[in-house]
Design a protein around this motif. Sequence first.
Motif, PDB file in Angstrom:
ATOM      1  N   ILE A 113       0.716  -1.328  -0.092  1.00  0.00           N
ATOM      2  CA  ILE A 113       0.144  -0.030   0.207  1.00  0.00           C
ATOM      3  C   ILE A 113       0.803   1.239   0.185  1.00  0.00           C
ATOM      4  O   ILE A 113       2.064   1.357   0.734  1.00  0.00           O
ATOM      5  CB  ILE A 113      -1.157   0.048   1.190  1.00  0.00           C
ATOM      6  CG1 ILE A 113      -0.218  -0.064   2.438  1.00  0.00           C
ATOM      7  CG2 ILE A 113      -1.991  -1.063   1.133  1.00  0.00           C
ATOM      8  CD1 ILE A 113      -1.304   0.136   3.517  1.00  0.00           C
ATOM      9  N   THR A 114       0.441   2.346  -0.794  1.00  0.00           N
ATOM     10  CA  THR A 114       1.257   3.374  -1.055  1.00  0.00           C
ATOM     11  C   THR A 114       1.051   4.669  -0.293  1.00  0.00           C
ATOM     12  O   THR A 114      -0.256   4.591   0.630  1.00  0.00           O
ATOM     13  CB  THR A 114       1.205   3.898  -2.469  1.00  0.00           C
ATOM     14  OG1 THR A 114      -0.012   4.343  -2.703  1.00  0.00           O
ATOM     15  CG2 THR A 114       1.656   2.836  -3.408  1.00  0.00           C
ATOM     16  N   GLU A 115       1.637   5.614  -0.128  1.00  0.00           N
ATOM     17  CA  GLU A 115       1.198   6.884   0.689  1.00  0.00           C
ATOM     18  C   GLU A 115      -0.008   7.525   0.183  1.00  0.00           C
ATOM     19  O   GLU A 115      -0.725   7.981   0.868  1.00  0.00           O
ATOM     20  CB  GLU A 115       2.421   7.813   0.593  1.00  0.00           C
ATOM     21  CG  GLU A 115       2.103   9.109   1.222  1.00  0.00           C
ATOM     22  CD  GLU A 115       3.379   9.943   1.381  1.00  0.00           C
ATOM     23  OE1 GLU A 115       3.725  10.772   2.304  1.00  0.00           O
ATOM     24  OE2 GLU A 115       4.317   9.787   0.179  1.00  0.00           O
ATOM     25  N   HIS A 116      -0.276   7.379  -1.020  1.00  0.00           N
ATOM     26  CA  HIS A 116      -1.469   8.019  -1.683  1.00  0.00           C
ATOM     27  C   HIS A 116      -2.684   7.162  -1.266  1.00  0.00           C
ATOM     28  O   HIS A 116      -3.819   7.591  -1.018  1.00  0.00           O
ATOM     29  CB  HIS A 116      -1.400   8.002  -3.286  1.00  0.00           C
ATOM     30  CG  HIS A 116      -2.647   8.776  -3.827  1.00  0.00           C
ATOM     31  ND1 HIS A 116      -2.939  10.037  -3.860  1.00  0.00           N
ATOM     32  CD2 HIS A 116      -3.770   8.261  -4.381  1.00  0.00           C
ATOM     33  CE1 HIS A 116      -4.045  10.298  -4.500  1.00  0.00           C
ATOM     34  NE2 HIS A 116      -4.600   9.105  -4.792  1.00  0.00           N
ATOM     35  N   PHE A 117      -2.592   5.727  -1.227  1.00  0.00           N
ATOM     36  CA  PHE A 117      -3.511   4.992  -0.836  1.00  0.00           C
ATOM     37  C   PHE A 117      -3.933   5.397   0.620  1.00  0.00           C
ATOM     38  O   PHE A 117      -5.360   5.590   0.917  1.00  0.00           O
ATOM     39  CB  PHE A 117      -3.327   3.571  -0.873  1.00  0.00           C
ATOM     40  CG  PHE A 117      -4.131   2.491  -0.066  1.00  0.00           C
ATOM     41  CD1 PHE A 117      -5.265   2.262  -0.843  1.00  0.00           C
ATOM     42  CD2 PHE A 117      -3.654   2.279   1.309  1.00  0.00           C
ATOM     43  CE1 PHE A 117      -5.968   1.430  -0.135  1.00  0.00           C
ATOM     44  CE2 PHE A 117      -4.952   1.485   1.884  1.00  0.00           C
ATOM     45  CZ  PHE A 117      -5.960   0.991   0.913  1.00  0.00           C
ATOM     46  N   ILE A 118      -2.979   5.551   1.504  1.00  0.00           N
ATOM     47  CA  ILE A 118      -3.266   6.025   2.939  1.00  0.00           C
ATOM     48  C   ILE A 118      -4.052   7.099   3.295  1.00  0.00           C
ATOM     49  O   ILE A 118      -4.890   7.445   4.141  1.00  0.00           O
ATOM     50  CB  ILE A 118      -2.063   5.738   3.875  1.00  0.00           C
ATOM     51  CG1 ILE A 118      -1.678   4.211   4.018  1.00  0.00           C
ATOM     52  CG2 ILE A 118      -2.392   6.208   5.223  1.00  0.00           C
ATOM     53  CD1 ILE A 118      -2.598   3.416   4.912  1.00  0.00           C
ATOM     54  N   LEU A 169     -10.418  -1.442  -3.658  1.00  0.00           N
ATOM     55  CA  LEU A 169      -8.873  -0.850  -3.979  1.00  0.00           C
ATOM     56  C   LEU A 169      -8.712  -0.891  -5.347  1.00  0.00           C
ATOM     57  O   LEU A 169      -8.937  -1.805  -6.111  1.00  0.00           O
ATOM     58  CB  LEU A 169      -7.774  -1.579  -3.106  1.00  0.00           C
ATOM     59  CG  LEU A 169      -7.941  -1.916  -1.702  1.00  0.00           C
ATOM     60  CD1 LEU A 169      -8.683  -3.172  -1.319  1.00  0.00           C
ATOM     61  CD2 LEU A 169      -6.479  -2.089  -1.062  1.00  0.00           C
ATOM     62  N   LEU A 170      -7.829   0.123  -5.830  1.00  0.00           N
ATOM     63  CA  LEU A 170      -7.450   0.334  -7.276  1.00  0.00           C
ATOM     64  C   LEU A 170      -6.039   0.041  -7.229  1.00  0.00           C
ATOM     65  O   LEU A 170      -5.384   0.744  -6.711  1.00  0.00           O
ATOM     66  CB  LEU A 170      -8.016   1.487  -7.965  1.00  0.00           C
ATOM     67  CG  LEU A 170      -9.411   1.959  -7.781  1.00  0.00           C
ATOM     68  CD1 LEU A 170      -9.853   3.222  -8.597  1.00  0.00           C
ATOM     69  CD2 LEU A 170     -10.115   0.803  -8.675  1.00  0.00           C
ATOM     70  N   ALA A 171      -5.708  -0.702  -7.989  1.00  0.00           N
ATOM     71  CA  ALA A 171      -4.186  -1.416  -7.945  1.00  0.00           C
ATOM     72  C   ALA A 171      -3.723  -1.810  -9.171  1.00  0.00           C
ATOM     73  O   ALA A 171      -4.357  -1.655 -10.176  1.00  0.00           O
ATOM     74  CB  ALA A 171      -4.198  -2.511  -7.052  1.00  0.00           C
ATOM     75  N   ASN A 181      -1.145  -1.093  -4.260  1.00  0.00           N
ATOM     76  CA  ASN A 181      -2.379  -0.512  -4.097  1.00  0.00           C
ATOM     77  C   ASN A 181      -2.409   0.786  -4.131  1.00  0.00           C
ATOM     78  O   ASN A 181      -1.843   1.205  -3.122  1.00  0.00           O
ATOM     79  CB  ASN A 181      -2.989  -1.175  -2.800  1.00  0.00           C
ATOM     80  CG  ASN A 181      -3.504  -2.696  -2.969  1.00  0.00           C
ATOM     81  OD1 ASN A 181      -4.414  -2.903  -3.572  1.00  0.00           O
ATOM     82  ND2 ASN A 181      -2.546  -3.409  -2.654  1.00  0.00           N
ATOM     83  N   ASN A 182      -2.578   1.647  -5.024  1.00  0.00           N
ATOM     84  CA  ASN A 182      -2.603   2.888  -5.327  1.00  0.00           C
ATOM     85  C   ASN A 182      -3.611   4.060  -4.635  1.00  0.00           C
ATOM     86  O   ASN A 182      -3.407   5.322  -4.132  1.00  0.00           O
ATOM     87  CB  ASN A 182      -2.278   3.567  -6.738  1.00  0.00           C
ATOM     88  CG  ASN A 182      -1.267   2.776  -7.239  1.00  0.00           C
ATOM     89  OD1 ASN A 182      -0.410   2.926  -6.649  1.00  0.00           O
ATOM     90  ND2 ASN A 182      -1.445   2.073  -8.345  1.00  0.00           N
ATOM     91  N   THR A 183      -4.715   3.604  -4.802  1.00  0.00           N
ATOM     92  CA  THR A 183      -5.891   4.359  -3.920  1.00  0.00           C
ATOM     93  C   THR A 183      -7.020   3.479  -3.636  1.00  0.00           C
ATOM     94  O   THR A 183      -7.094   2.338  -3.855  1.00  0.00           O
ATOM     95  CB  THR A 183      -6.397   5.542  -4.944  1.00  0.00           C
ATOM     96  OG1 THR A 183      -7.173   6.563  -4.323  1.00  0.00           O
ATOM     97  CG2 THR A 183      -7.115   4.916  -6.229  1.00  0.00           C
ATOM     98  N   CYS A 184      -8.115   3.933  -3.065  1.00  0.00           N
ATOM     99  CA  CYS A 184      -9.245   3.014  -2.316  1.00  0.00           C
ATOM    100  C   CYS A 184     -10.398   4.158  -2.775  1.00  0.00           C
ATOM    101  O   CYS A 184     -10.597   5.150  -2.724  1.00  0.00           O
ATOM    102  CB  CYS A 184      -9.334   2.655  -1.071  1.00  0.00           C
ATOM    103  SG  CYS A 184      -8.871   4.154  -0.042  1.00  0.00           S
TER     104      CYS A 184
END
Length: 232
Positions: A113-118, A169-171, A181-184
């Motif tokens: 999971i990435t920073e943008h995702f969080i 999640l969009l990955a 996983n880049n965003t949710c």
Amino acid sequence: MIVDSMTYEEICREYDKIEKVYTSRVNTKIFNGKIRRFMIKHKNATDIVFPAVTCRVDNNTNFHGIPIVYNYQFFINSGIARVYILTHRSTKHGFFAMRVMEEPNHKKLYFVITEHFIDRYEERFLKSGMNREEITCRFFAKNMTFTFVDAPTQNNPSSLMVLGDEIVLLAERPYPSVIINNTCLTKKMLFKEQKEMRKLLDVDYQRIVEYRERLRETLMKKQTGPFRITRC
């Protein structure tokens, strides 16, 4: 040690080394009596997710274990049911967290999971003011089951849609063993065509939930064996 210049494949190899060393250390920190004292005071509690226990790997990297206890009787007979483990890394250049799961073919799957995702997860699901490390552990504690389906786009043929217990999640899958996983999204935010993909995911997701419940019931009946940490 993980460094910023590493590829994801190199990070995965380094993660394996960290897990090998720090799983036993997290094991020791978890089994320190606090959970036992909690269970004695809360004998009717079930399916308890305890706060993450953390071991520091280096100045930028921490290794976490999230203990799960089914109920008091199971704990007395067999100890902690399982522990979800992950590695979290944060530097001035960015943030990511990685957890290893097992695919149906028993191969490792590195779930990143990435920073943008969080940032999006906090905005859309929490609004809590927790720090990123706490949010990461909360996300994995609340989403223990994932299914995914290919959702290629013209710009990214490796795109995926991933369904968790509370989230979409969009990955992307740049390597066979790595999902980033880049965003949710909340389930209400899906577009019409995305909702069709979600229906496909829901079928597989329900099968996994049923399998997880059967496994839980089997463990509850056996209720034997020492405390141990199991990668999930």
